[in-house]
Enzyme design. Structure first.
Site, PDB file in Angstrom:
ATOM      1  N   ASP A  32       2.910   4.925  -5.394  1.00 49.69           N
ATOM      2  CA  ASP A  32       2.268   6.223  -5.168  1.00 49.69           C
ATOM      3  C   ASP A  32       3.288   7.319  -5.444  1.00 49.69           C
ATOM      4  OD1 ASP A  32       1.046   8.493  -4.397  1.00 49.69           O
ATOM      5  OD2 ASP A  32       0.578   7.865  -2.348  1.00 49.69           O
TER       6      ASP A  32
ATOM      7  N   GLU B   8      -1.479   6.134  -8.314  1.00 50.88           N
ATOM      8  CA  GLU B   8      -2.369   7.202  -7.821  1.00 50.88           C
ATOM      9  C   GLU B   8      -2.178   8.469  -8.641  1.00 50.88           C
ATOM     10  OE1 GLU B   8      -2.885   7.602  -3.570  1.00 50.88           O
ATOM     11  OE2 GLU B   8      -2.808   9.785  -3.692  1.00 50.88           O
TER      12      GLU B   8
ATOM     13  N   HIS C 188      -9.426   5.143  -1.916  1.00 50.63           N
ATOM     14  CA  HIS C 188      -8.663   5.141  -0.662  1.00 50.63           C
ATOM     15  C   HIS C 188      -9.479   5.864   0.402  1.00 50.63           C
ATOM     16  CE1 HIS C 188      -4.527   3.721  -1.694  1.00 50.63           C
ATOM     17  NE2 HIS C 188      -5.116   3.726  -2.877  1.00 50.63           N
TER      18      HIS C 188
ATOM     19  N   ASN D 133     -10.384   0.708   0.113  1.00 53.94           N
ATOM     20  CA  ASN D 133      -9.327   0.552   1.126  1.00 53.94           C
ATOM     21  C   ASN D 133      -9.834   0.938   2.510  1.00 53.94           C
ATOM     22  OD1 ASN D 133      -7.859   0.175  -1.204  1.00 53.94           O
ATOM     23  ND2 ASN D 133      -6.183   1.513  -0.599  1.00 53.94           N
TER      24      ASN D 133
ATOM     25  N   GLY E  42      -7.901   8.258   7.265  1.00 54.90           N
ATOM     26  CA  GLY E  42      -8.196   8.602   8.656  1.00 54.90           C
ATOM     27  C   GLY E  42      -9.598   9.157   8.799  1.00 54.90           C
TER      28      GLY E  42
ATOM     29  N   ASN F  95      -8.812   0.916   6.672  1.00 53.88           N
ATOM     30  CA  ASN F  95      -7.842   0.714   7.743  1.00 53.88           C
ATOM     31  C   ASN F  95      -8.371   1.297   9.057  1.00 53.88           C
ATOM     32  OD1 ASN F  95      -5.479   0.083   9.083  1.00 53.88           O
ATOM     33  ND2 ASN F  95      -4.380   1.886   8.376  1.00 53.88           N
ATOM     34  N   THR F  96      -8.679   2.607   9.041  1.00 50.11           N
ATOM     35  CA  THR F  96      -9.035   3.302  10.280  1.00 50.11           C
ATOM     36  C   THR F  96     -10.222   2.663  11.014  1.00 50.11           C
ATOM     37  OG1 THR F  96      -8.168   5.342   9.347  1.00 50.11           O
ATOM     38  CG2 THR F  96      -9.650   5.572  11.222  1.00 50.11           C
TER      39      THR F  96
ATOM     40  N   ASP G 234       0.847  -1.192   0.000  1.00 54.56           N
ATOM     41  CA  ASP G 234       0.000   0.000   0.000  1.00 54.56           C
ATOM     42  C   ASP G 234       0.890   1.253   0.000  1.00 54.56           C
ATOM     43  OD1 ASP G 234      -2.387   1.407   0.135  1.00 54.56           O
ATOM     44  OD2 ASP G 234      -2.571   1.265   2.320  1.00 54.56           O
ATOM     45  N   HIS G 235       0.677   2.146  -0.953  1.00 53.95           N
ATOM     46  CA  HIS G 235       1.442   3.399  -1.047  1.00 53.95           C
ATOM     47  C   HIS G 235       2.957   3.191  -1.085  1.00 53.95           C
ATOM     48  CE1 HIS G 235      -1.990   6.101  -0.692  1.00 53.95           C
ATOM     49  NE2 HIS G 235      -2.473   5.271   0.232  1.00 53.95           N
TER      50      HIS G 235
HETATM   51  P1  13P Z   1      -8.672   4.651   5.990  1.00 57.36           P
HETATM   52  O1  13P Z   1      -7.639   4.531   7.058  1.00 57.36           O
HETATM   53  O2  13P Z   1      -9.300   5.996   5.953  1.00 57.36           O
HETATM   54  O3  13P Z   1      -9.665   3.548   6.058  1.00 57.36           O
HETATM   55  O4  13P Z   1      -7.919   4.512   4.587  1.00 57.36           O
HETATM   56  C1  13P Z   1      -7.175   3.376   4.323  1.00 57.36           C
HETATM   57  C2  13P Z   1      -6.432   3.511   3.046  1.00 57.36           C
HETATM   58  O5  13P Z   1      -6.838   4.224   2.149  1.00 57.36           O
HETATM   59  C3  13P Z   1      -5.201   2.744   2.898  1.00 57.36           C
HETATM   60  O6  13P Z   1      -4.570   2.976   1.678  1.00 57.36           O
END
Ligand code: 13P
Length: 283
Positions: free
Chosen positions: A106, A136, A207, A229, A180, A231-232, A84-85
């Site tokens: 990225d 990206e 993302h 995507n 985030g 994560n948060t 990722d990135h």
């Molecule tokens: P969030 O943390 O906002 O869910 O985004 C995750 C992300 O885009 C990872 O590349």
């Protein structure tokens, strides 16, 4: 089974559903995600940032963890291990050489010409090893590994240029989402998303998938988004549950119990996202 992401995403793009990309931060998260996606018969993309790779111990450790869990847990769904990135050609090459099946380069902080040049180099190497490539254009704002950066919407003509010149497999155009938590409502530019989708007809990536309401995500899928995507939201679910557990169990000291306290909360979020994206039983 470990696969690259190209075919999975093209199938999702044609079928108007999306494949979840969940970021992994350690071995336990990887296990929780794999178990739940297997249970729901959904393909999954495990996203690993450069920061997470460093935290876990290195590219080889990440690959070994994922491969070993797939074997020992008898995971049969398609699993993509995705950088990722990736911030440079070298970083992407390290991931490819270690056994990642997909990478994101990225280079969005550079001008278009440089972005094309770097992405092209990554595509050429990755494709020679059967590894898929995401790139990206524009810039997704928010915090990347704790560093705040600015949002810049992608231009349609730049998205077309980057794709045509490099041969990338799927594209993340920045269209209003941030990494985030959102301050206020996200302002996604669906019109531009649709224009990019019509012009390119390749899977698009959104993302910053946490904190966007379900209706907006469904709309994004109709406008070409095939990879979301997240994560948060997993981080928040896990840490709230663990905080709660520790508060109520002041004498606990077994790390297995502490880490596992977030399992159910994480799996609940995963289930909701799979349902929303339409990826259940698409393995
Ligand atoms: P969030 O943390 O906002 O869910 O985004 C995750 C992300 O885009 C990872 O590349």
């Amino acid at each position: 089974m470990m696969v690259n992401a190209k075919e999975l995403l093209e199938k999702a793009h044609n079928g108007k559903y999306a494949i979840p990309h969940f970021n992994i931060n350690n071995l336990e998260w990887t296990r929780f995600i794999l178990e739940e996606c297997q249970k729901q018969n959904s393909p999954v993309i495990l996203g690993v940032s450069e920061g997470a790779i460093k935290y876990i111990g290195g590219e080889d450790v990440v690959v070994s963890i994922v491969k070993s869990l797939i074997k020992d847990l008898s995971i049969t769904i398609p699993v993509v291990l995705h950088l990722d990135h990736g911030s440079s050609y070298e970083s992407c090459k390290r991931a490819v050489d270690a056994g990642f099946t997909s990478v994101m380069i990225d280079a969005s902080k550079y001008n278009l010409e440089e972005n094309i040049e770097i992405t092209k180099k990554v595509v050429s190497y990755a494709h020679s090893k059967n590894v898929s490539v995401e790139a990206e254009i524009g810039h997704v704002g928010g915090e990347e590994d704790g560093v705040a950066d600015e949002l810049a919407y992608a231009k349609v003509e730049d998205a077309i240029m980057l794709t045509k010149e490099t041969g990338l497999d799927f594209l993340a155009p920045a269209l209003g989402s941030v990494h985030g938590l959102y301050k206020g409502e996200p302002k996604l530019d669906f019109e531009r998303m649709k224009k990019i989708d019509d012009a390119l007809n390749i899977p698009l990536v959104l993302h910053g998938g946490s904190g966007i309401n379900d209706e907006l995500i469904k709309k994004a899928i109709t406008c070409g988004i095939s990879k979301l995507n997240i994560n948060t939201e997993l981080q928040i679910a896990w840490s709230n549950a663990v905080r709660n557990f520790i508060t109520n169990n002041q004498v606990v000291y077994d790390p297995r119990k502490v880490i596992k306290a977030g399992e159910e909360a994480m799996k609940e979020v995963i289930d909701k996202k799979l349902e929303l994206l339409g990826s259940i039983n698409k393995a």
